[in-house]
Design a protein around this motif. Sequence first.
Motif, PDB file in Angstrom:
ATOM      1  N   ARG A  74      -6.521   1.825  13.409  1.00  9.22           N
ATOM      2  CA  ARG A  74      -6.373   0.834  14.478  1.00  9.22           C
ATOM      3  C   ARG A  74      -6.241   1.494  15.846  1.00  9.22           C
ATOM      4  O   ARG A  74      -6.905   1.095  16.822  1.00  9.22           O
ATOM      5  N   LEU A  75      -5.396   2.508  15.927  1.00  6.17           N
ATOM      6  CA  LEU A  75      -5.221   3.180  17.218  1.00  6.17           C
ATOM      7  C   LEU A  75      -6.487   3.914  17.639  1.00  6.17           C
ATOM      8  O   LEU A  75      -6.880   3.879  18.818  1.00  6.17           O
ATOM      9  N   ALA A  76      -7.134   4.566  16.697  1.00  7.40           N
ATOM     10  CA  ALA A  76      -8.380   5.262  17.029  1.00  7.40           C
ATOM     11  C   ALA A  76      -9.473   4.281  17.429  1.00  7.40           C
ATOM     12  O   ALA A  76     -10.300   4.560  18.308  1.00  7.40           O
ATOM     13  N   ALA A  77      -9.496   3.094  16.801  1.00  7.63           N
ATOM     14  CA  ALA A  77     -10.490   2.085  17.168  1.00  7.63           C
ATOM     15  C   ALA A  77     -10.283   1.590  18.589  1.00  7.63           C
ATOM     16  O   ALA A  77     -11.251   1.333  19.316  1.00  7.63           O
ATOM     17  N   LEU A  78      -9.029   1.464  19.026  1.00  6.64           N
ATOM     18  CA  LEU A  78      -8.774   1.034  20.395  1.00  6.64           C
ATOM     19  C   LEU A  78      -9.299   2.047  21.398  1.00  6.64           C
ATOM     20  O   LEU A  78      -9.976   1.697  22.376  1.00  6.64           O
ATOM     21  N   GLY A  79      -9.014   3.334  21.158  1.00  4.04           N
ATOM     22  CA  GLY A  79      -9.513   4.354  22.075  1.00  4.04           C
ATOM     23  C   GLY A  79     -11.023   4.481  22.050  1.00  4.04           C
ATOM     24  O   GLY A  79     -11.674   4.598  23.101  1.00  4.04           O
ATOM     25  N   LEU A  80     -11.625   4.438  20.856  1.00  2.00           N
ATOM     26  CA  LEU A  80     -13.071   4.559  20.747  1.00  2.00           C
ATOM     27  C   LEU A  80     -13.784   3.358  21.360  1.00  2.00           C
ATOM     28  O   LEU A  80     -14.828   3.511  22.019  1.00  2.00           O
ATOM     29  N   SER A  81     -13.234   2.166  21.180  1.00  7.49           N
ATOM     30  CA  SER A  81     -13.863   0.990  21.779  1.00  7.49           C
ATOM     31  C   SER A  81     -13.776   1.007  23.296  1.00  7.49           C
ATOM     32  O   SER A  81     -14.699   0.544  23.986  1.00  7.49           O
ATOM     33  N   TRP A  82     -12.695   1.554  23.840  1.00  8.27           N
ATOM     34  CA  TRP A  82     -12.612   1.669  25.309  1.00  8.27           C
ATOM     35  C   TRP A  82     -13.693   2.602  25.838  1.00  8.27           C
ATOM     36  O   TRP A  82     -14.337   2.328  26.856  1.00  8.27           O
ATOM     37  N   VAL A  83     -13.914   3.710  25.129  1.00  9.78           N
ATOM     38  CA  VAL A  83     -14.962   4.643  25.563  1.00  9.78           C
ATOM     39  C   VAL A  83     -16.333   4.002  25.459  1.00  9.78           C
ATOM     40  O   VAL A  83     -17.181   4.138  26.356  1.00  9.78           O
ATOM     41  N   ILE A  84     -16.584   3.275  24.368  1.00 14.24           N
ATOM     42  CA  ILE A  84     -17.909   2.672  24.177  1.00 14.24           C
ATOM     43  C   ILE A  84     -18.169   1.568  25.188  1.00 14.24           C
ATOM     44  O   ILE A  84     -19.253   1.496  25.796  1.00 14.24           O
ATOM     45  N   VAL A  85     -17.174   0.697  25.409  1.00 13.34           N
ATOM     46  CA  VAL A  85     -17.394  -0.452  26.299  1.00 13.34           C
ATOM     47  C   VAL A  85     -17.386  -0.035  27.752  1.00 13.34           C
ATOM     48  O   VAL A  85     -18.260  -0.447  28.539  1.00 13.34           O
ATOM     49  N   GLU A  86     -16.456   0.789  28.149  1.00 15.37           N
ATOM     50  CA  GLU A  86     -16.315   1.112  29.566  1.00 15.37           C
ATOM     51  C   GLU A  86     -17.204   2.260  30.017  1.00 15.37           C
ATOM     52  O   GLU A  86     -17.481   2.374  31.220  1.00 15.37           O
ATOM     53  N   ARG A  87     -17.663   3.102  29.104  1.00 13.21           N
ATOM     54  CA  ARG A  87     -18.424   4.278  29.527  1.00 13.21           C
ATOM     55  C   ARG A  87     -19.857   4.308  29.002  1.00 13.21           C
ATOM     56  O   ARG A  87     -20.743   4.895  29.655  1.00 13.21           O
ATOM     57  N   LEU A  88     -20.126   3.712  27.877  1.00 10.38           N
ATOM     58  CA  LEU A  88     -21.459   3.832  27.271  1.00 10.38           C
ATOM     59  C   LEU A  88     -22.279   2.554  27.399  1.00 10.38           C
ATOM     60  O   LEU A  88     -23.440   2.606  27.814  1.00 10.38           O
ATOM     61  N   LEU A  89     -21.708   1.412  27.050  1.00 11.62           N
ATOM     62  CA  LEU A  89     -22.459   0.165  27.079  1.00 11.62           C
ATOM     63  C   LEU A  89     -22.553  -0.392  28.490  1.00 11.62           C
ATOM     64  O   LEU A  89     -21.651  -0.184  29.315  1.00 11.62           O
ATOM     65  N   PRO A  90     -23.627  -1.107  28.792  1.00  7.89           N
ATOM     66  CA  PRO A  90     -23.752  -1.700  30.136  1.00  7.89           C
ATOM     67  C   PRO A  90     -22.957  -2.990  30.304  1.00  7.89           C
ATOM     68  O   PRO A  90     -23.079  -3.644  31.336  1.00  7.89           O
ATOM     69  N   VAL A  91     -22.181  -3.402  29.297  1.00  3.60           N
ATOM     70  CA  VAL A  91     -21.389  -4.625  29.357  1.00  3.60           C
ATOM     71  C   VAL A  91     -19.920  -4.243  29.396  1.00  3.60           C
ATOM     72  O   VAL A  91     -19.532  -3.125  29.032  1.00  3.60           O
TER      73      VAL A  91
ATOM     74  N   LEU B 167       0.831  -1.197   0.000  1.00  2.36           N
ATOM     75  CA  LEU B 167       0.000   0.000   0.000  1.00  2.36           C
ATOM     76  C   LEU B 167       0.868   1.250   0.000  1.00  2.36           C
ATOM     77  O   LEU B 167       2.002   1.235   0.487  1.00  2.36           O
ATOM     78  N   PRO B 168       0.360   2.354  -0.558  1.00  2.00           N
ATOM     79  CA  PRO B 168       1.106   3.611  -0.483  1.00  2.00           C
ATOM     80  C   PRO B 168       1.287   4.067   0.957  1.00  2.00           C
ATOM     81  O   PRO B 168       0.670   3.556   1.891  1.00  2.00           O
ATOM     82  N   LEU B 169       2.152   5.060   1.115  1.00  2.00           N
ATOM     83  CA  LEU B 169       2.498   5.505   2.469  1.00  2.00           C
ATOM     84  C   LEU B 169       1.306   6.112   3.186  1.00  2.00           C
ATOM     85  O   LEU B 169       1.091   5.858   4.382  1.00  2.00           O
ATOM     86  N   GLU B 170       0.467   6.870   2.470  1.00  2.00           N
ATOM     87  CA  GLU B 170      -0.683   7.484   3.142  1.00  2.00           C
ATOM     88  C   GLU B 170      -1.700   6.444   3.588  1.00  2.00           C
ATOM     89  O   GLU B 170      -2.342   6.593   4.637  1.00  2.00           O
ATOM     90  N   ASN B 171      -1.848   5.365   2.803  1.00  2.00           N
ATOM     91  CA  ASN B 171      -2.769   4.303   3.217  1.00  2.00           C
ATOM     92  C   ASN B 171      -2.256   3.539   4.431  1.00  2.00           C
ATOM     93  O   ASN B 171      -3.033   3.074   5.260  1.00  2.00           O
ATOM     94  N   ARG B 172      -0.954   3.418   4.539  1.00  2.00           N
ATOM     95  CA  ARG B 172      -0.398   2.784   5.728  1.00  2.00           C
ATOM     96  C   ARG B 172      -0.653   3.617   6.977  1.00  2.00           C
ATOM     97  O   ARG B 172      -1.023   3.093   8.029  1.00  2.00           O
ATOM     98  N   PHE B 173      -0.454   4.931   6.844  1.00  2.00           N
ATOM     99  CA  PHE B 173      -0.760   5.806   7.973  1.00  2.00           C
ATOM    100  C   PHE B 173      -2.238   5.725   8.336  1.00  2.00           C
ATOM    101  O   PHE B 173      -2.617   5.726   9.515  1.00  2.00           O
ATOM    102  N   LEU B 174      -3.089   5.639   7.317  1.00  2.00           N
ATOM    103  CA  LEU B 174      -4.522   5.528   7.563  1.00  2.00           C
ATOM    104  C   LEU B 174      -4.858   4.215   8.264  1.00  2.00           C
ATOM    105  O   LEU B 174      -5.689   4.184   9.182  1.00  2.00           O
ATOM    106  N   THR B 175      -4.203   3.137   7.867  1.00  2.00           N
ATOM    107  CA  THR B 175      -4.472   1.832   8.485  1.00  2.00           C
ATOM    108  C   THR B 175      -4.112   1.838   9.961  1.00  2.00           C
ATOM    109  O   THR B 175      -4.915   1.441  10.819  1.00  2.00           O
TER     110      THR B 175
END
Length: 407
Positions: free
Chosen positions: A49-66, A37-45
């Motif tokens: 991934r990093l943004a998904a980790l932070g967003l999933s922590w907020v959703i699971v630990e703060r928003l969802l009841p599970v 993949l080009p360099l910009e697509n690698r940065f996007l990938t």
Amino acid sequence: MTALLEVTETPAPPRTVLPERPHDDEAAVPRTSLGALPLENRFLTWGARLAALGLSWVIVERLLPVSGLGWFVVVAALCNVTLLAAGTFVFDNPVAVADRVVQWVVTTGAVIVFGTLASVLVFVFKRGWPALHHWNFFTQTMHTTLPDAPYNQGGVLHSIVGTLIELGIAIAITLPLGIGTAVYVNEVGGRLARVIRTVVEAMTALPSIVAGLFIYSLWIIILHEPRSGFAGALAIGVMMLPIIARASEVVLRVVPGSLREASLALGASRWRTTWHVVLPTARPGLATALILAVARGIGETSPVLIASGYATFMVTQPLHGVMSSLPLSVYNSVIAPEPQAVVRGYATAAVLLMLVLILFVIARLLARPPSTKPSVWRRLRASFDGVPRRARSATSTAPLTETEVSP
């Protein structure tokens, strides 16, 4: 007359304008890999991934009841593919978005499969390690050892030998029958071939307990033979035969028809064409069929329990007396109430996995097509010669001087 002398002018063909050749400083840089993949697509990938980790922590630990690791992994995967698709859509077209999403799905599926396999291996070896790290587990039997004995006593040598004997007999019976069935169905054909193909396809879904009961009824009840390792091998062979036949038929269909036509055009008979052309070409695929059949037969427990039985001592005669196997040892150890026996059951399962891996590697090495590369011995011999390889190549390619040309 003047009209006849007039020369009609034909329109000139359009000139083809060739693109100008770019200068050396404007030449495009070639891609090192089509899948990279080009360099910009690698940065996007990695950013997704990093943004998904932070967003999933907020959703699971703060928003969802599970909460929990399982929910975190699932939400992180969904957030990752969503952010990846959105970011790709900003920089590229919808086709690229679909390509990245499908690539993520395939990669995630492969990670799940390998992760599941790794977790099973780690769990089995971890639970059975207290017994595995004792050498007596591979060199002794359980004939004089109690189920609650310490791990430095007893072993599964009798089960290893029994498994190898039963599997060897089953392979010796089913391999020629399975490949012969595939050759008849694919190379000979006819009305009977359709019936055989239908029977083979139906037998691939045969329950293992039915195979054990069939051998028990035929070999023990009707023929009045005792329960033995040979009866267990017959039960395993009933399970292996349709897999070898079906997989071999598929492999023989892949062989190009031009090879058969060329052999027949040279005057070879159908049998010589099959034996010297078709089967050698399909040898790696036939090895894969054997591997699939071995993977099915080596782990069967119920047919072997019915036809062969279980013994805690060494038995090397398949026609006389009951014979133990690794799946039966796992079953009898796990159902025991003693914790030591349960640990031995997990250790026996680990030995079974190692045995399957060894058999797979041997089958692949035997069925590997001949290579044109020099063997390891020749390369070692060449490396230990007096003249280095580079010096020899330079000497062989260098032009001859006048003194070397003159006698």
